[in-house]
Design a protein around this motif. Structure first.
Motif, PDB file in Angstrom:
ATOM      1  N   UNK A 143       0.828  -1.212   0.000  1.00 35.15           N
ATOM      2  CA  UNK A 143       0.000   0.000   0.000  1.00 35.15           C
ATOM      3  C   UNK A 143       0.863   1.262   0.000  1.00 35.15           C
TER       4      UNK A 143
ATOM      5  N   UNK B 117      -5.691   0.932  -2.615  1.00 34.71           N
ATOM      6  CA  UNK B 117      -6.220  -0.323  -2.054  1.00 34.71           C
ATOM      7  C   UNK B 117      -6.700  -1.259  -3.175  1.00 34.71           C
TER       8      UNK B 117
ATOM      9  N   UNK C   3      -3.716  -2.820  -4.898  1.00 37.80           N
ATOM     10  CA  UNK C   3      -3.095  -3.884  -4.092  1.00 37.80           C
ATOM     11  C   UNK C   3      -3.966  -5.148  -4.148  1.00 37.80           C
ATOM     12  N   UNK C   4      -5.274  -4.992  -4.077  1.00 42.99           N
ATOM     13  CA  UNK C   4      -6.182  -6.148  -4.197  1.00 42.99           C
ATOM     14  C   UNK C   4      -5.950  -6.860  -5.533  1.00 42.99           C
ATOM     15  N   UNK C   5      -5.921  -6.086  -6.616  1.00 42.81           N
ATOM     16  CA  UNK C   5      -5.730  -6.678  -7.948  1.00 42.81           C
ATOM     17  C   UNK C   5      -4.373  -7.373  -8.062  1.00 42.81           C
TER      18      UNK C   5
END
Lengths: 86, 207
Positions: free
Chosen positions: B38, B51, B54-56
């Protein structure tokens, strides 16, 4: 001769060992004579240690939970997909 | 000869478990590495987009981890994935990161020298305690959090990667796409702000 203001500008480079020999020696010479700069270098070094000890990379648990939820869902889709391991 | 330059047995075990797609391993890795990822993303994009990126990236990692050969540590590898994705997104949106690298001194510190370059208002701070003891002061720790939150994202990311995650300078330059000299300026400016904050806090008790 190195002045206090100039020394303050390169103080982090001195602390991190990033100065060349000549520059480092002139900082050391100055520090022998100037208690204010000794104090500044000591304080900047301590501030750096404070940061290292502090969990400055902390993020809220709710953010981690949301990411984990997303990853768990993606993983479960992979498991259901019969082609996933090819 | 092994390709693994980071023979950390715990990390190797985690990588193997990630390659097997184990849920528990991903939960552990997300908890351990997301904060740094992040920090990288926030250097390039705003927090909400960070965010999402980072999820992807974690979803990409589910497949990409099988190609991870350990040439760098897992942390560095993950940070590079985030940086590359952010750079691609910026390229698409034609945005650029602008940071002022011209001044090495914070204006508040610069004003404490006289015309001849000597201290007019010397440092008042006294560090009589160890960093650990200082951090036990909850109010100071909260104050540090607040000030870190107020740092420009570029300085904050550089500081977090270099100090908290102990990346080497070369890695930080590569991940954040900055020159070594500009990284030095970002780190120095951020440290000065923290120094000024602790000085004010110790002198006045106020954050």
């Amino acid at each position: 001769m190195l002045m206090c203001r100039e020394l303050a500008g390169i103080a982090s480079d001195y602390i991190d060992g990033e100065l060349n020999t000549g520059r480092r020696l002139s900082v050391q010479m100055h520090l022998m004579m100037c208690r204010h700069c000794r104090s500044f270098i000591g304080n900047l070094r301590a501030s750096t240690e404070l940061l290292r000890g502090h969990s400055s990379a902390r993020v809220e648990q709710s953010v981690i939970d949301r990411i984990n939820h997303h990853v768990t869902e993606a993983l479960s889709h992979r498991t259901e997909d019969p082609d996933s391991d090819r | 000869m092994t390709l693994n330059a980071h023979p950390d047995p715990d990390e190797n075990k985690l990588v193997e478990a990630l390659k097997r797609g184990e849920q528990a391993a991903f939960t552990e890795a997300v908890s351990t590495y997301s904060a740094g990822m992040l920090a990288v993303a926030r250097y390039y994009v705003d927090p909400a987009n960070a965010e999402e990126i980072v999820q992807d990236c974690w979803v990409t990692v589910i497949d990409a981890i099988r190609r991870f050969e350990g040439r760098s540590g897992l942390k560095t590898w993950l940070h590079r994935i985030v940086a590359n994705r952010c750079k691609n997104q910026l390229r698409t949106s034609h945005r650029e990161i602008t940071t002022d690298f011209s001044e090495r001194l914070e204006p508040e510190l610069d004003s404490r020298f006289n015309a001849s370059g000597r201290w007019a208002t010397p440092p008042k701070l006294r560090f009589d305690e160890s960093a650990d003891a200082l951090l036990e002061n909850g109010a100071l720790s909260d104050c540090l959090d607040k000030h870190l939150g107020h740092l420009p994202e570029s300085q904050r990311s550089a500081l977090i990667l270099y100090e908290a995650h102990q990346h080497k300078s070369d890695d930080v330059c590569n991940i954040l796409d900055v020159s070594a000299s500009n990284l030095r300026v970002m780190l120095h400016r951020a440290r000065q702000k923290i120094f000024l904050m602790v000085e004010t806090f110790q002198e006045t008790g106020e954050c």
